[in-house]
Design a protein around this motif. Structure first.
Motif, PDB file in Angstrom:
ATOM      1  N   MET A  52      -9.072   0.978  -4.364  1.00 19.26           N
ATOM      2  CA  MET A  52      -9.062   0.447  -5.733  1.00 19.26           C
ATOM      3  C   MET A  52      -7.785  -0.351  -5.959  1.00 19.26           C
ATOM      4  SD  MET A  52     -10.946   0.262  -8.292  1.00 19.26           S
ATOM      5  CE  MET A  52     -10.835  -0.350  -9.963  1.00 19.26           C
ATOM      6  N   HIS A  53      -6.672   0.116  -5.384  1.00 21.75           N
ATOM      7  CA  HIS A  53      -5.428  -0.651  -5.363  1.00 21.75           C
ATOM      8  C   HIS A  53      -5.382  -1.450  -4.058  1.00 21.75           C
ATOM      9  CE1 HIS A  53      -3.599   2.396  -8.386  1.00 21.75           C
ATOM     10  NE2 HIS A  53      -3.883   1.269  -9.004  1.00 21.75           N
ATOM     11  N   GLY A  54      -5.026  -2.729  -4.165  1.00 20.12           N
ATOM     12  CA  GLY A  54      -5.192  -3.650  -3.046  1.00 20.12           C
ATOM     13  C   GLY A  54      -4.484  -3.280  -1.756  1.00 20.12           C
ATOM     14  N   ALA A  55      -3.251  -2.780  -1.846  1.00 18.00           N
ATOM     15  CA  ALA A  55      -2.470  -2.529  -0.628  1.00 18.00           C
ATOM     16  C   ALA A  55      -2.762  -1.154  -0.027  1.00 18.00           C
ATOM     17  CB  ALA A  55      -0.979  -2.642  -0.948  1.00 18.00           C
ATOM     18  N   GLU A  56      -3.592  -0.352  -0.707  1.00 18.90           N
ATOM     19  CA  GLU A  56      -3.785   1.049  -0.306  1.00 18.90           C
ATOM     20  C   GLU A  56      -5.031   1.147   0.575  1.00 18.90           C
ATOM     21  OE1 GLU A  56      -3.451   3.378  -3.911  1.00 18.90           O
ATOM     22  OE2 GLU A  56      -1.649   2.280  -4.502  1.00 18.90           O
ATOM     23  N   VAL A  57      -4.853   0.771   1.838  1.00 19.75           N
ATOM     24  CA  VAL A  57      -5.995   0.462   2.705  1.00 19.75           C
ATOM     25  C   VAL A  57      -6.410   1.599   3.639  1.00 19.75           C
ATOM     26  CG1 VAL A  57      -5.765  -2.031   2.619  1.00 19.75           C
ATOM     27  CG2 VAL A  57      -4.360  -0.755   4.223  1.00 19.75           C
TER      28      VAL A  57
ATOM     29  N   GLY B  59      -2.038  -6.291  -5.781  1.00 20.84           N
ATOM     30  CA  GLY B  59      -3.268  -5.567  -6.056  1.00 20.84           C
ATOM     31  C   GLY B  59      -3.114  -4.179  -6.645  1.00 20.84           C
ATOM     32  N   ARG B  60      -2.002  -3.918  -7.321  1.00 17.10           N
ATOM     33  CA  ARG B  60      -1.906  -2.687  -8.105  1.00 17.10           C
ATOM     34  C   ARG B  60      -2.294  -2.971  -9.559  1.00 17.10           C
ATOM     35  NH1 ARG B  60      -0.294   2.206  -7.494  1.00 17.10           N
ATOM     36  NH2 ARG B  60       0.530   3.392  -9.225  1.00 17.10           N
ATOM     37  N   PHE B  61      -2.024  -4.205  -9.988  1.00 18.75           N
ATOM     38  CA  PHE B  61      -2.290  -4.605 -11.371  1.00 18.75           C
ATOM     39  C   PHE B  61      -3.199  -5.839 -11.368  1.00 18.75           C
ATOM     40  CE2 PHE B  61       1.944  -2.775 -11.030  1.00 18.75           C
ATOM     41  CZ  PHE B  61       1.853  -1.734 -11.943  1.00 18.75           C
TER      42      PHE B  61
ATOM     43  N   LEU C 166      -9.684   7.647  -2.921  1.00 23.78           N
ATOM     44  CA  LEU C 166      -8.680   7.577  -1.855  1.00 23.78           C
ATOM     45  C   LEU C 166      -7.652   6.485  -2.161  1.00 23.78           C
ATOM     46  CD1 LEU C 166     -11.032   7.923   1.280  1.00 23.78           C
ATOM     47  CD2 LEU C 166     -10.116   9.720  -0.205  1.00 23.78           C
ATOM     48  N   HIS C 167      -6.409   6.891  -2.261  1.00 22.64           N
ATOM     49  CA  HIS C 167      -5.291   5.986  -2.537  1.00 22.64           C
ATOM     50  C   HIS C 167      -4.201   6.208  -1.491  1.00 22.64           C
ATOM     51  CE1 HIS C 167      -6.101   4.535  -6.784  1.00 22.64           C
ATOM     52  NE2 HIS C 167      -7.073   5.392  -6.586  1.00 22.64           N
ATOM     53  N   THR C 168      -3.070   5.485  -1.642  1.00 19.48           N
ATOM     54  CA  THR C 168      -1.846   5.835  -0.918  1.00 19.48           C
ATOM     55  C   THR C 168      -0.687   5.634  -1.882  1.00 19.48           C
ATOM     56  OG1 THR C 168      -1.060   3.680  -0.136  1.00 19.48           O
ATOM     57  CG2 THR C 168      -2.832   4.702   1.156  1.00 19.48           C
ATOM     58  N   GLY C 169       0.481   6.155  -1.505  1.00 16.34           N
ATOM     59  CA  GLY C 169       1.703   5.834  -2.252  1.00 16.34           C
ATOM     60  C   GLY C 169       2.267   4.528  -1.714  1.00 16.34           C
TER      61      GLY C 169
END
Ligand SMILES: [Zn+2]
Length: 376
Positions: free
Chosen positions: A43-48, A91-93, A173-176
Motif C-alpha cells: 500500500m506504501h510504495g517503497a514497502e515491497v 509512495g507513502r503519501f 503487509l508493510h515495512t518500516g
C-alpha cells in the motif's frame, strides 16, 4: 495441489486514460469450514517485501490442506508502487493531496448503535452475515452512488477494503524505513501475536485512524461494545465472530529478500494453522522472546538538532536509560565548537526502527522505540 484464480481489479484511471489495476489471487477451499483470509502488500510504495512474501505464500499454499478461502493482493497501490524520484521510491503519501495512503480507509461509527439495537435478539450467524453485508454495501454506496465523487486514494482504499471486509482475518503487509520486524495487533487479539515469528508487538486499542487494520477490526470491536451496553453477550474471536486484523511490518523498505520472504510466509502460515485456516502441522511458531508495548508507549524520538546521523542502537535489544541511540556529526562546528553530539533518552527502551537517511533536519523522527515494554 490447490489451484488459485487470478483476476485483475480496476482501481482508477490516470490522466492519459491508462487503467490502474491490481492483481487479485484467490484460493477457494473445498470444505470452507474455517475463517477466510485477506492479505495485501505494498500500500506504501517503497514497502515491497510483502510482494515477495505473497509470492512465497502462493507457492506454499498450493501444497497446503486448505480449510478456508484466502485472497492475496500484491501491488495493492499501483500509484504508490510507481512513485519514483531518482533512484528512490516515495509512495507513502498521495503526491496530490499529501495524505498518507494508509489513512484513507472508511469506518462510520454512527452505524454501529442502530445496527446493535436492530439485531439485539438476532442469532449470531445472522449478525455476522448481515453486518459483513452492511459494511460492504456502505463501501459500494461510496464507490458507485456518491454525487460528490471520491479521491484517487479513497477509490483504491475502498476497493481493497471491500475485499477485506468479506474476510474474517486481514493481514496488511508493510515495512518500516530501516526497521526490525514488528506487528500491530489489536489488544483483544493479543494471544494471536505469539503465532507470528515476530519479536515485537504493538498492542492497539479501538481508535480508528484510517488504517486498513483498524478499518476492518474497529467496526466489530465497536459492535461488541454496543451489544455489551445493551446487555447482550457477544464475544469477538469466538466461533462465528472470528475477526482479527494485523499490520505486519516486515523489516526495511526498498528491498526484497526472497529467502527471508519464505520465512515470513512460514510465519504467516503458522498463524493461519493456529486459526484452523490450513491444517498443516509443519507450520509452527518459532520459540523466541516476544516483547510488546501499548501504542501509547510506542514513542518517536525526534532529532534535537540538524546534522549527519550515525545510528548506533541495535534493533530489538533493550537499551538502558542514558545509553546513546545515535551520534550526530556537525562538521560546521569542527575546530571552533562541538562536532559530535550523543542522542539518548532517560528511559529504558527497545529500538524498533530508524529514519532511512543519515542527513536529518532538527525535528526529524530519528528512532521509534518501545517504552514500558513487557514479555508476551
Ligand atoms: Zn507502510
Amino acid at each position: 495441489m490447490n489451484k488459485f484464480t487470478k483476476e485483475v481489479m480496476s482501481v482508477g484511471e490516470m490522466a492519459s486514460g491508462a487503467k490502474l489495476t491490481v492483481p487479485v489471487y484467490s484460493f477457494k477451499s473445498e470444505n470452507n469450514s474455517a475463517a477466510s483470509v485477506y492479505i495485501q502488500a505494498n500500500m506504501h510504495g517503497a514497502e515491497v517485501q510483502g510482494n515477495a512474501v505473497i509470492f512465497q505464500l502462493l507457492e506454499l499454499l498450493q501444497h497446503c490442506d486448505l480449510r478456508g478461502n484466502i485472497t492475496l493482493v500484491p501491488y495493492a497501490n499501483p500509484v504508490a508502487c510507481n512513485h519514483k524520484n531518482g533512484e528512490y521510491t516515495l509512495g507513502r503519501f498521495d503526491p496530490i493531496t499529501g495524505v498518507n495512503w494508509n489513512r484513507m480507509y472508511h469506518f462510520n461509527q454512527s452505524m454501529i448503535q442502530p445496527f446493535a439495537e436492530q439485531y439485539l435478539d438476532a442469532n449470531e450467524a445472522d449478525i455476522r452475515d448481515d453486518f459483513k453485508r452492511f459494511l460492504v454495501t456502505e463501501l459500494d454506496q461510496k464507490l458507485a452512488h456518491n454525487i460528490w465523487g471520491i479521491t484517487t486514494g479513497q477509490r483504491i482504499a475502498y476497493q481493497l477494503q471491500r475485499l477485506a471486509h468479506q474476510a474474517d482475518i486481514v493481514l496488511d503487509l508493510h515495512t518500516g524505513p530501516i526497521s526490525s520486524k514488528h506487528l500491530y495487533c489489536p489488544e483483544y487479539a493479543q494471544a494471536s501475536a505469539e503465532y507470528f515469528d515476530i519479536e515485537h508487538t504493538i498492542l492497539i486499542d479501538n481508535d480508528f485512524g484510517g488504517a486498513m487494520d483498524e478499518a476492518t477490526f474497529c467496526p466489530w470491536w465497536s459492535l461488541q461494545q454496543a451489544f455489551e451496553k445493551l446487555g447482550r453477550n457477544f464475544t469477538m474471536g469466538k466461533g462465528a465472530f472470528k475477526r482479527e486484523s494485523f499490520t505486519v511490518e516486515l523489516g526495511s523498505q526498498e528491498q526484497i529478500d526472497l529467502d527471508v520472504a519464505k520465512e515470513d510466509a512460514s510465519s504467516i502460515l503458522a498463524y493461519l494453522h493456529s486459526q484452523g485456516v490450513i491444517d498443516n502441522q509443519q507450520y509452527q511458531p518459532k520459540a523466541m522472546t516476544r516483547y510488546a508495548c501499548y501504542l501509547k508507549d510506542y514513542k518517536a524520538i525526534y532529532s534535537p538538532m540538524g546534522g549527519m546521523v550515525d545510528y548506533l542502537a541495535e534493533f530489538g535489544k533493550p537499551l538502558a536509560a542514558g545509553e546513546p541511540l545515535a551520534r550526530i556529526l556537525r562538521m560546521d562546528n569542527y575546530g571552533d565548537g562541538e562536532a559530535l553530539h550523543n542522542v539518548s533518552v532517560d528511559e529504558d527502551v527497545i529500538p524498533i526502527l530508524h529514519f532511512a537517511s543519515a542527513s536529518v533536519n532538527q525535528g526529524t523522527e530519528l528512532y521509534k522505540v518501545f517504552c514500558n515494554y513487557f514479555k508476551l
